[in-house]
Design a protein around this motif. Structure first.
Motif, PDB file in Angstrom:
ATOM      1  N   SER A 101      55.055  41.272  31.065  1.00 26.25           N
ATOM      2  CA  SER A 101      55.586  40.166  31.872  1.00 26.25           C
ATOM      3  C   SER A 101      56.871  40.582  32.586  1.00 26.25           C
ATOM      4  CB  SER A 101      55.838  38.947  30.989  1.00 26.25           C
ATOM      5  OG  SER A 101      56.749  39.279  29.940  1.00 26.25           O
ATOM      6  N   THR A 120      47.050  36.666  35.759  1.00 25.00           N
ATOM      7  CA  THR A 120      47.573  36.630  34.392  1.00 25.00           C
ATOM      8  C   THR A 120      47.214  35.308  33.730  1.00 25.00           C
ATOM      9  OG1 THR A 120      49.571  36.830  33.052  1.00 25.00           O
ATOM     10  CG2 THR A 120      49.782  35.704  35.145  1.00 25.00           C
ATOM     11  N   GLN A 121      47.201  35.305  32.396  1.00 26.10           N
ATOM     12  CA  GLN A 121      47.047  34.105  31.587  1.00 26.10           C
ATOM     13  C   GLN A 121      48.323  33.806  30.801  1.00 26.10           C
ATOM     14  OE1 GLN A 121      43.860  33.438  33.222  1.00 26.10           O
ATOM     15  NE2 GLN A 121      43.611  32.337  31.295  1.00 26.10           N
ATOM     16  N   HIS A 123      51.692  32.226  30.142  1.00 24.10           N
ATOM     17  CA  HIS A 123      52.398  31.052  30.666  1.00 24.10           C
ATOM     18  C   HIS A 123      53.860  31.366  30.970  1.00 24.10           C
ATOM     19  CE1 HIS A 123      48.999  28.418  29.982  1.00 24.10           C
ATOM     20  NE2 HIS A 123      48.858  28.922  28.756  1.00 24.10           N
ATOM     21  N   THR A 126      53.844  33.118  34.225  1.00 27.62           N
ATOM     22  CA  THR A 126      53.504  32.183  35.301  1.00 27.62           C
ATOM     23  C   THR A 126      54.712  31.364  35.734  1.00 27.62           C
ATOM     24  OG1 THR A 126      51.232  32.030  34.494  1.00 27.62           O
ATOM     25  CG2 THR A 126      52.003  30.267  35.936  1.00 27.62           C
ATOM     26  N   ASP A 127      55.505  30.910  34.761  1.00 25.70           N
ATOM     27  CA  ASP A 127      56.710  30.141  35.097  1.00 25.70           C
ATOM     28  C   ASP A 127      57.700  30.979  35.909  1.00 25.70           C
ATOM     29  OD1 ASP A 127      55.645  28.016  33.734  1.00 25.70           O
ATOM     30  OD2 ASP A 127      56.713  28.457  31.855  1.00 25.70           O
ATOM     31  N   LEU A 129      56.869  33.518  37.873  1.00 27.22           N
ATOM     32  CA  LEU A 129      56.281  33.806  39.190  1.00 27.22           C
ATOM     33  C   LEU A 129      56.442  32.637  40.155  1.00 27.22           C
ATOM     34  CD1 LEU A 129      52.951  35.521  38.049  1.00 27.22           C
ATOM     35  CD2 LEU A 129      54.949  36.646  39.023  1.00 27.22           C
ATOM     36  N   LYS A 130      56.415  31.438  39.644  1.00 24.80           N
ATOM     37  CA  LYS A 130      56.518  30.261  40.516  1.00 24.80           C
ATOM     38  C   LYS A 130      57.912  30.098  41.111  1.00 24.80           C
ATOM     39  CE  LYS A 130      52.761  27.578  38.498  1.00 24.80           C
ATOM     40  NZ  LYS A 130      52.358  26.319  37.825  1.00 24.80           N
ATOM     41  N   LEU A 137      49.019  33.265  42.756  1.00 20.61           N
ATOM     42  CA  LEU A 137      48.768  33.357  41.317  1.00 20.61           C
ATOM     43  C   LEU A 137      47.286  33.116  41.027  1.00 20.61           C
ATOM     44  CD1 LEU A 137      49.840  33.581  38.419  1.00 20.61           C
ATOM     45  CD2 LEU A 137      50.305  31.112  38.495  1.00 20.61           C
ATOM     46  N   TYR A 139      44.262  32.936  37.892  1.00 21.98           N
ATOM     47  CA  TYR A 139      44.018  32.790  36.452  1.00 21.98           C
ATOM     48  C   TYR A 139      42.567  32.364  36.256  1.00 21.98           C
ATOM     49  CZ  TYR A 139      45.113  27.931  37.706  1.00 21.98           C
ATOM     50  OH  TYR A 139      45.156  26.717  38.324  1.00 21.98           O
ATOM     51  N   ASP A 148      45.701  29.626  42.378  1.00 19.83           N
ATOM     52  CA  ASP A 148      46.585  28.455  42.275  1.00 19.83           C
ATOM     53  C   ASP A 148      47.136  28.067  43.647  1.00 19.83           C
ATOM     54  OD1 ASP A 148      47.881  26.397  41.063  1.00 19.83           O
ATOM     55  OD2 ASP A 148      49.511  27.605  40.234  1.00 19.83           O
TER      56      ASP A 148
END
Length: 259
Positions: A101, A120-121, A123, A126-127, A129-130, A137, A139, A148
């Motif tokens: 990550s 990626t899975q 979380h 993901t936070d 990346l946003k 993104l 998934y 997404d």
């Protein structure tokens, strides 16, 4: 449902194409969690990813992601075999590997200059990346790959560019290329801003040293009398009158002379 999902993916891809200059082949960074989910749901990443994104793709990963799967043991052996088939991109952690990550976030930097998709899975990843504008993104959910919607950071960046507050990546690239063509670099710009130009001492203009000429007074207008003659008198015209006789002949009047 599949047609609706592809329409949404096409709309999202167009958003990144026009606002963040994404082009084919799309580069997709994949970590071990995505490969593990694909293995469980029997998804062929190499076959389904180009169909879903409707274009050519380059599947890639990093050495840190591979190293992480090796340390996790036999449970993720299948995911590691899948991940090894993809291209390995060079990261800055060759000597001291970091979690996948952290490595993927470092590859994207602040503005994702290399235009990576991330699959990626995780979380926590993901936070993170946003918060970076311009990062698509991917998934897996319900046995399908999902792209997404654009994050709020990407929407805010596009709005700021439209309002003229920021310069888009495409504009930055064109400005950079123009500077390179003109031989102007960032270092030269900094030197120019830091240094002040010294004024050269120049000699005075020789024309400014000449004496000013005196302006003559206004010339008087010409008099009509001067045109008529030096004495100022007008010439009189003399006429010879003719006398008419009784017979009708014209006779000139006799000229009388003084004795």
């Amino acid at each position: 449902m599949k047609i609706k999902r592809q329409k949404q993916a096409k709309k999202t891809i167009s958003f990144y194409k026009y606002n963040f200059s994404f082009r084919q082949p799309f580069q997709i960074l994949i970590d071990g969690t995505f490969c593990q989910a694909a293995l469980k749901n029997k998804i062929q990443i190499k076959e389904q990813m180009p169909k879903y994104l409707m274009g050519e793709v380059q599947l890639c990963t990093t050495s840190c992601a591979l190293k992480e799967l090796e340390t996790l043991g036999k449970e993720l052996y299948g995911a590691r075999i899948i991940l090894q088939r993809f291209q390995s991109r060079r990261c800055a952690h060759l000597k001291s590997p970091v979690p996948a990550s952290e490595c993927l976030l470092s590859m994207l930097e602040e503005t994702n200059p290399h235009h990576y998709f991330v699959a990626t899975q995780d979380h926590a990843l993901t936070d993170g990346l946003k918060k970076i504008p311009g990062v698509p993104l991917l998934y897996i959910i319900l046995n399908t790959i999902v792209l997404d919607k654009p994050a709020q950071a990407s929407l805010d960046r596009v709005q700021a560019v439209q309002l003229g507050e920021l310069v888009s990546p495409a504009q930055q690239k064109s400005i950079r290329s123009l500077k390179e063509e003109q031989g102007i670099t960032g270092q030269q710009d900094g030197e120019r801003k830091g240094k002040k130009r010294k004024r050269r001492q120049s000699n005075p203009n020789p024309l400014s040293c000449l004496k000013k000429k005196k302006k003559g007074g206004p010339t008087p207008p010409l008099k009509k009398a001067a045109a008529a003659g030096a004495d100022g008198e007008k010439r009189k015209r003399s006429r010879n009158k003719k006398q008419r006789t009784a017979g009708g002949d014209n006779m000139a009047a006799p000229v009388v002379t003084n004795a």
